[in-house]
Design an enzyme around this catalytic site. Structure first.
Site, PDB file in Angstrom:
ATOM      1  N   GLU A 125     -32.899 -14.155 -11.757  1.00  0.00           N
ATOM      2  CA  GLU A 125     -32.268 -14.685 -12.968  1.00  0.00           C
ATOM      3  C   GLU A 125     -32.421 -13.620 -14.061  1.00  0.00           C
ATOM      4  O   GLU A 125     -33.533 -13.165 -14.312  1.00  0.00           O
ATOM      5  CB  GLU A 125     -32.955 -15.969 -13.413  1.00  0.00           C
ATOM      6  CG  GLU A 125     -32.812 -17.129 -12.455  1.00  0.00           C
ATOM      7  CD  GLU A 125     -33.561 -18.345 -12.966  1.00  0.00           C
ATOM      8  OE1 GLU A 125     -33.153 -18.909 -13.992  1.00  0.00           O
ATOM      9  OE2 GLU A 125     -34.570 -18.724 -12.347  1.00  0.00           O
ATOM     10  N   ARG A 138     -45.274 -17.686  -2.476  1.00  0.00           N
ATOM     11  CA  ARG A 138     -45.104 -16.753  -3.581  1.00  0.00           C
ATOM     12  C   ARG A 138     -46.419 -16.045  -3.844  1.00  0.00           C
ATOM     13  O   ARG A 138     -47.499 -16.499  -3.432  1.00  0.00           O
ATOM     14  CB  ARG A 138     -44.643 -17.487  -4.832  1.00  0.00           C
ATOM     15  CG  ARG A 138     -45.673 -18.438  -5.410  1.00  0.00           C
ATOM     16  CD  ARG A 138     -45.124 -19.277  -6.538  1.00  0.00           C
ATOM     17  NE  ARG A 138     -44.596 -18.457  -7.619  1.00  0.00           N
ATOM     18  CZ  ARG A 138     -43.865 -18.934  -8.619  1.00  0.00           C
ATOM     19  NH1 ARG A 138     -43.557 -20.225  -8.662  1.00  0.00           N
ATOM     20  NH2 ARG A 138     -43.440 -18.150  -9.564  1.00  0.00           N
ATOM     21  N   LYS A 182     -42.767 -16.812 -16.014  1.00  0.00           N
ATOM     22  CA  LYS A 182     -41.929 -16.105 -16.991  1.00  0.00           C
ATOM     23  C   LYS A 182     -42.101 -16.699 -18.380  1.00  0.00           C
ATOM     24  O   LYS A 182     -42.089 -15.979 -19.384  1.00  0.00           O
ATOM     25  CB  LYS A 182     -40.460 -16.185 -16.569  1.00  0.00           C
ATOM     26  CG  LYS A 182     -40.016 -15.120 -15.586  1.00  0.00           C
ATOM     27  CD  LYS A 182     -38.503 -15.184 -15.421  1.00  0.00           C
ATOM     28  CE  LYS A 182     -38.008 -14.197 -14.382  1.00  0.00           C
ATOM     29  NZ  LYS A 182     -36.541 -14.304 -14.200  1.00  0.00           N
TER      30      LYS A 182
END
Length: 556
Positions: free
Chosen positions: A34, A258, A268
């Protein structure tokens, strides 16, 4: 022969697919960032996995930006992401954007409405959430769910034409309000956002949700192995439902754990807080876990790729020790970094029997770990030198092998010296150390027969240059700041940055190159920072020579 590494579970799946001729034996992965922030070390793992696994099986990888939310995206992030991937050493096959498919996705939505599998919802976000029920109670249909196909088509077209304000209506898939999987309880497909998009401008005022755009973008590109992190496991049935109902190319989603690493944060949102609230100097602050921050700190692409290889691909979440990443960069820099001398806390050393005004040129190898030393550089030497303050002790302990009254030590690349006396200033601090040198003990031609246990670094006072040295350490003082009580920012390490404004460096460091690693002998690994100006270099400490945090942990 080196031992062959066993296959991870994704490689086993791909090899089985190739054996069975699935997708014609073709492998096409994608990396779908993104563009709403800078990539971090967790993304680096995903990059290495997607690009690496495709390359291993003679496949390709698309770079596809998930640009479905114009209010958070920026061209700055797009550019930084491309730079990071290239710096890591990877090349994508096609550069694509979810926005490339906005027209096609809109047509897919119309198709689902025509099948009676999607409807326009009038309820507010709160009403929709309430009607979805709970994990133990089924949801309830809203009045909008019973709309006719014709009415839904008209309303959805009007949404596209901009007839309604933000939040007035959404498009939902009609699946199963009683499903135990909350993601299947009539999820949102489109929302209204009158926002300028960095690629499509003002062409659209409705934008697809990730769960809808994700799978269909994969299908349109005919991605064979869509690799995601574990939080997308419950999304997979929805991914497959959309593909099946639209009869699109059957891309398949696979999930891996992850990367979670101690002494930092990977969210983020939290990284953005650190930047916006000025806890760090920016996304590329060398204390940040971002790829740009690691690059600025002096980490190499090889060290990050080796780190990703070492941690492997798992199906269960775990917390990776930052020390492993530090080990990987030490391992790389030990083989590649040029050795230089820098004195961070200077103390004057005077060699009383060295000819006054004389200067010699010593020779030092750039890297003794490389065959031939990777070349040599010249180091000026004279009667006055700078040494580290902690390399002298007034009353040395028994196992202290540096300078003290009567003690002898070798000056790196130069001579053996013996401490005869020292001078104190008005405050009682040692200001000078006076020594005599053994003229027959020059490094490389030593005939003195004297053996000493200690070697210290130094810089010639006459030719010394100055530099700013930034000593970076871990950004947080606790292993998992996100799981501590209170605000995660309360656990920022106050000693994560120490600035030494005027350290003394050997003259050759004035020719330091950006992107090259330097080992300041006995002090750590350093790299030239982008804040450097002509005549005033700035060096960042990439990592210490040894894992000092491991020792502190053992003490506590």
């Amino acid at each position: 022969m080196s031992e062959e590494r066993s296959l991870n579970f994704l490689e086993e799946i791909i090899e089985d697919d190739i054996r069975n001729g699935k997708n014609g034996g073709r492998v096409l992965t994608r990396f779908p960032p993104e563009p709403n922030g800078y990539l971090h070390i967790g993304h680096a793992k995903s990059i290495c996995l997607n690009f690496g696994i495709a390359a291993k099986y003679n496949g390709k990888t698309n770079l596809r930006f998930d640009d479905t939310n114009p209010t958070t995206e920026d061209v700055e992030y797009v550019d930084s992401i491309k730079k990071d991937i290239q710096w890591l050493g990877f090349k994508w096959d096609k550069e694509l954007y979810s926005s490339d498919y906005f027209g096609k996705l809109y047509d897919f939505a119309l198709e689902l409405i025509k099948q009676g599998l999607a409807y326009v919802e009038d309820g507010s976000a709160e009403e929709i959430a309430s009607a979805k029920g709970t994990p133990t109670e089924p949801g309830k249909p809203t009045p909008s769910r019973s709309r006719s196909i014709e009415e839904n088509l008209q309303l959805f077209r009007e949404m596209k034409e901009g007839k309604y304000p933000d939040g007035a209506r959404v498009l939902r898939a009609k699946i199963d309000l009683a499903s135990p999987n909350m993601h299947l309880r009539d999820p949102l497909m489109y929302r209204i956002k009158h926002a300028h998009h960095h690629r499509t401008g003002d062409q659209w005022c409705i934008y697809p949700m990730y769960d809808f755009a994700h799978g269909q973008s994969d299908s349109l590109e005919e991605i064979t192995h869509s690799i995601c992190t574990l939080e997308f496991v419950p999304h997979r049935p929805l991914y497959e439902w959309f593909i099946q109902k639209l009869n699109n190319f059957p891309s398949k989603q696979y999930e891996f754990a992850r990367l979670n690493m101690n002494y930092t944060v990977m969210s983020k949102r939290k990284l953005l807080q650190l930047v916006n609230e000025n806890h760090v100097s920016g996304w590329d602050d060398p204390r940040m876990p971002t790829i740009s921050g690691l690059r600025r700190r002096g980490y190499t692409p090889l060290s990050i790729r080796n780190f990703s290889e070492r941690i492997g691909v798992a199906r269960r979440e775990n917390l990776i020790d930052l020390s492993l990443l530090e080990f990987c960069i030490r391992e790389d820099l030990n083989k590649s970094a040029w050795r230089r001398m820098a004195v961070l806390e200077p103390l004057k050393l005077v060699i009383s029997n060295y000819p006054e005004g004389q200067t010699e040129v010593m020779e030092g190898e750039n890297n003794p770990e490389m065959e031939g030393g990777d070349g040599f550089r010249h180091i000026p030497f004279s009667s006055e030198l700078w040494i580290e303050r902690d390399d002298f002790m007034e009353e040395p302990s028994k196992k202290y092998f540096r300078l003290g009254p009567g003690l002898m030590v070798r000056l790196k690349h130069a001579y053996i010296v013996r401490c005869d006396s020292f001078v104190k200033d008005e405050s009682g601090n040692v200001s000078e150390v006076h020594c005599t040198y053994i003229s027959e003990s020059r490094s490389g031609t030593d005939t003195s027969g004297i053996h000493v246990k200690g070697t210290i670094h130094w810089v010639c006072a006459k030719s010394a240059q100055t530099a700013e040295i930034r000593l970076y350490d871990r950004l947080f003082r606790v292993e998992d700041p996100s799981n501590e009580d209170g605000d995660f920012k309360d656990y920022i390490n106050p000693d994560s940055l120490t600035v030494i404004s005027n350290a003394f460096i050997e003259p050759d460091l004035m020719n330091a190159e950006a992107g090259r690693g330097y080992q300041f002998i006995r002090k750590g690994y350093f790299s030239l920072d982008s804040d450097s100006t002509p005549g005033k270099p700035v060096f960042n400490r990439t990592v210490t020579l040894k894992d000092t945090w491991a020792k502190e942990s053992q003490k506590s």
